[in-house]
Design a protein around this motif. Structure first.
Motif, PDB file in Angstrom:
ATOM      1  N   SER A 207       0.825  -1.211   0.000  1.00 48.06           N
ATOM      2  CA  SER A 207       0.000   0.000   0.000  1.00 48.06           C
ATOM      3  C   SER A 207       0.859   1.261   0.000  1.00 48.06           C
ATOM      4  O   SER A 207       0.484   2.280  -0.586  1.00 48.06           O
ATOM      5  CB  SER A 207      -0.937   0.002   1.204  1.00 48.06           C
ATOM      6  OG  SER A 207      -1.792  -1.120   1.142  1.00 48.06           O
ATOM      7  N   ASP A 220      -4.560   2.971   3.332  1.00 49.62           N
ATOM      8  CA  ASP A 220      -4.059   2.980   4.712  1.00 49.62           C
ATOM      9  C   ASP A 220      -2.749   2.201   4.795  1.00 49.62           C
ATOM     10  O   ASP A 220      -2.618   1.141   4.197  1.00 49.62           O
ATOM     11  CB  ASP A 220      -5.074   2.283   5.641  1.00 49.62           C
ATOM     12  CG  ASP A 220      -6.095   3.276   6.165  1.00 49.62           C
ATOM     13  OD1 ASP A 220      -5.867   4.486   5.987  1.00 49.62           O
ATOM     14  OD2 ASP A 220      -7.102   2.834   6.741  1.00 49.62           O
ATOM     15  N   THR A 235      -4.544  -3.766   4.827  1.00 48.24           N
ATOM     16  CA  THR A 235      -5.474  -3.732   3.704  1.00 48.24           C
ATOM     17  C   THR A 235      -6.362  -4.966   3.782  1.00 48.24           C
ATOM     18  O   THR A 235      -5.860  -6.070   3.975  1.00 48.24           O
ATOM     19  CB  THR A 235      -4.689  -3.720   2.372  1.00 48.24           C
ATOM     20  OG1 THR A 235      -3.722  -2.679   2.428  1.00 48.24           O
ATOM     21  CG2 THR A 235      -5.612  -3.510   1.187  1.00 48.24           C
ATOM     22  N   ASP A 251      -4.284  -3.052  -5.434  1.00 43.89           N
ATOM     23  CA  ASP A 251      -3.617  -3.308  -4.157  1.00 43.89           C
ATOM     24  C   ASP A 251      -4.401  -4.420  -3.462  1.00 43.89           C
ATOM     25  O   ASP A 251      -5.631  -4.401  -3.465  1.00 43.89           O
ATOM     26  CB  ASP A 251      -3.608  -2.033  -3.297  1.00 43.89           C
ATOM     27  CG  ASP A 251      -2.788  -2.203  -2.013  1.00 43.89           C
ATOM     28  OD1 ASP A 251      -1.971  -3.150  -1.935  1.00 43.89           O
ATOM     29  OD2 ASP A 251      -2.965  -1.380  -1.085  1.00 43.89           O
TER      30      ASP A 251
HETATM   31 MG   LIG Z   1      -1.741  -2.792   2.400  1.00 43.47          MG
END
Ligand SMILES: [Mg+2]
Ligand SMILES: Nc1nc2c(ncn2[C@@H]2O[C@H](COP(=O)(O)OP(=O)(O)OP(=O)(O)O)[C@@H](O)[C@H]2O)c(=O)[nH]1
Ligand SMILES: [Zn+2]
Length: 358
Positions: A207, A220, A235, A251
């Motif tokens: 991320s 985040d 995530t 992602d």
């Molecule tokens: Mg992540």
């Protein structure tokens, strides 16, 4: 410009969707999936849609992030996904060793980016496993070694990159740091060419890379509590993001590991040099255990082939044969044929739709 072009819409998808355009359905790309509901970006904006209609208990047809679908513009909230356009590529792993089911992690991906942190020991076996599935998916694999700023010096870094390179023949290996920005431009250039998916263990920095490529903090990011990847996952859903420099990035939540799923071809590609050597063994069915004239064993003895590579090759081959034998081979052949039968799904969906309203 077509409103879906930034999401990867092209002439081929347009042709694929043509039969549904006349039926007042909207084309769209799935940007997120959450418990049977998905967010689909369409020319009329992002809609929330129910995927249940297209997935009659078939794990391979579960709509996933990256899929192109046809959505019914009418109906309440959520709307309905009416059909799944045939996938160009799909990253599939087996869910667990107990139940032999494939799980699709991302669809229609051009670059499968395996993110590996340069902290702690490099787990080459894990990289080989991810790469087998990456090759099998039909996407071009790429290894991205993250957190290069934590490696004490340039010489150490170059050795680490070399180690991974010998583990990944034919796969580009790139070291990056989101902290210093090193390598991010190269990654952005790769990602600009189509759809990329970030895969890897929790805390690998996926991320953080997504944010670096986006140029803003969208995803985040959190410090991992422990280094073995067993900590909390930051995530939790697979998200498709449009990059400012072009291209689309998915992602994904961290994976502790991936089980092979019918990845014989992929394993062969990861161990291309072993398969090449095997072609020079005296016996065609050489098992490379103790046979005379075995080119693989000769290469191990001379130091040309690390014994770790041969062990890993054997292990992944065995695992793959086991999963293939365990699952219903006939069913999977049908599934694969199904993927290739372009347009057929759409026809079935329309018939079902007609039946529904008859
Ligand atoms: Mg992540
Ligand atoms: N020093 C350094 N730390 C980094 C770098 N990239 C990421 N990190 C840190 O690594 C930790 C985990 O980063 P994330 O981006 O959340 O990792 P992730 O792979 O997305 O993790 P999951 O979402 O759980 O799968 C955070 O504390 C980041 O700040 C880097 O280039 N250098
Ligand atoms: Zn041999």
């Amino acid at each position: 410009m077509h409103p879906l072009q930034p999401y990867g819409w092209d002439a081929e998808w347009e042709a694929e969707f043509a039969p549904f355009a006349g039926q007042a359905l909207l084309p769209g790309r799935v940007v997120r999936v959450d418990r049977g509901l998905c967010d689909v970006v369409t020319p009329a904006g992002t809609v929330r849609a129910d995927t249940e209609f297209v997935v009659p208990r078939d794990p391979m047809k579960v709509v996933c992030t990256g899929d192109w679908v046809a959505v019914d513009p009418e109906g309440g909230d959520p709307r309905y996904v009416r059909t799944l356009l045939p996938r160009r590529t799909a990253f599939v792993r087996s869910t667990s060793s107990k139940r032999s089911e494939g799980q699709i992690l991302a669809a229609n991906v051009d670059h499968a980016i395996v993110a590996v942190p340069l902290t702690g020991d490099l787990d080459l076996g894990r990289i080989e496993r991810f790469l087998a599935l990456a090759w099998e998916s039909g996407a071009q694999p790429l290894v991205v070694l993250t957190k290069a700023d934590l490696v004490p010096d340039a010489v150490t870094l170059s050795y680490l990159v070399q180690d991974v390179e010998t583990t990944a023949p034919g796969v580009p290996v790139l070291s990056v740091s989101a902290t210093t920005g090193a390598g991010i431009d190269v990654l952005a250039a790769v990602a600009a060419g189509g759809t990329s998916v970030l895969l890897g263990q929790s805390g690998a920095g996926k991320s953080t890379l997504a944010n670096a490529l986006l140029g803003e903090d969208v995803m985040d990011v959190r410090a991992t509590r422990d280094v073995d990847g067993k900590g909390r996952h930051t995530t939790t859903t697979r998200n498709l993001l449009v990059l400012p420099g072009g291209g689309v990035l998915i992602d994904t939540p961290g994976l502790r590991g991936v089980g092979l799923w019918d990845a014989g071809t992929g394993v062969g590609q990861v161990f291309a040099e072993i398969e090449e050597l095997a072609g020079r063994c005296r016996f065609q069915d050489c098992a490379h255990i103790a046979e005379p004239g075995c080119a693989v064993l000769t290469a191990v003895e001379s130091g040309e082939l690390p014994v770790r590579r041969l062990d890993s090759y054997r292990k992944l081959m065995r695992e793959n044969q086991w999963i293939v034998a365990k699952t219903d081979a006939r069913l999977r052949t049908e599934l694969r044929r199904d993927w290739k039968r372009k347009g057929a799904e759409g026809k079935a969906a329309m018939e079902a739709k007609r039946g529904r309203w008859a």
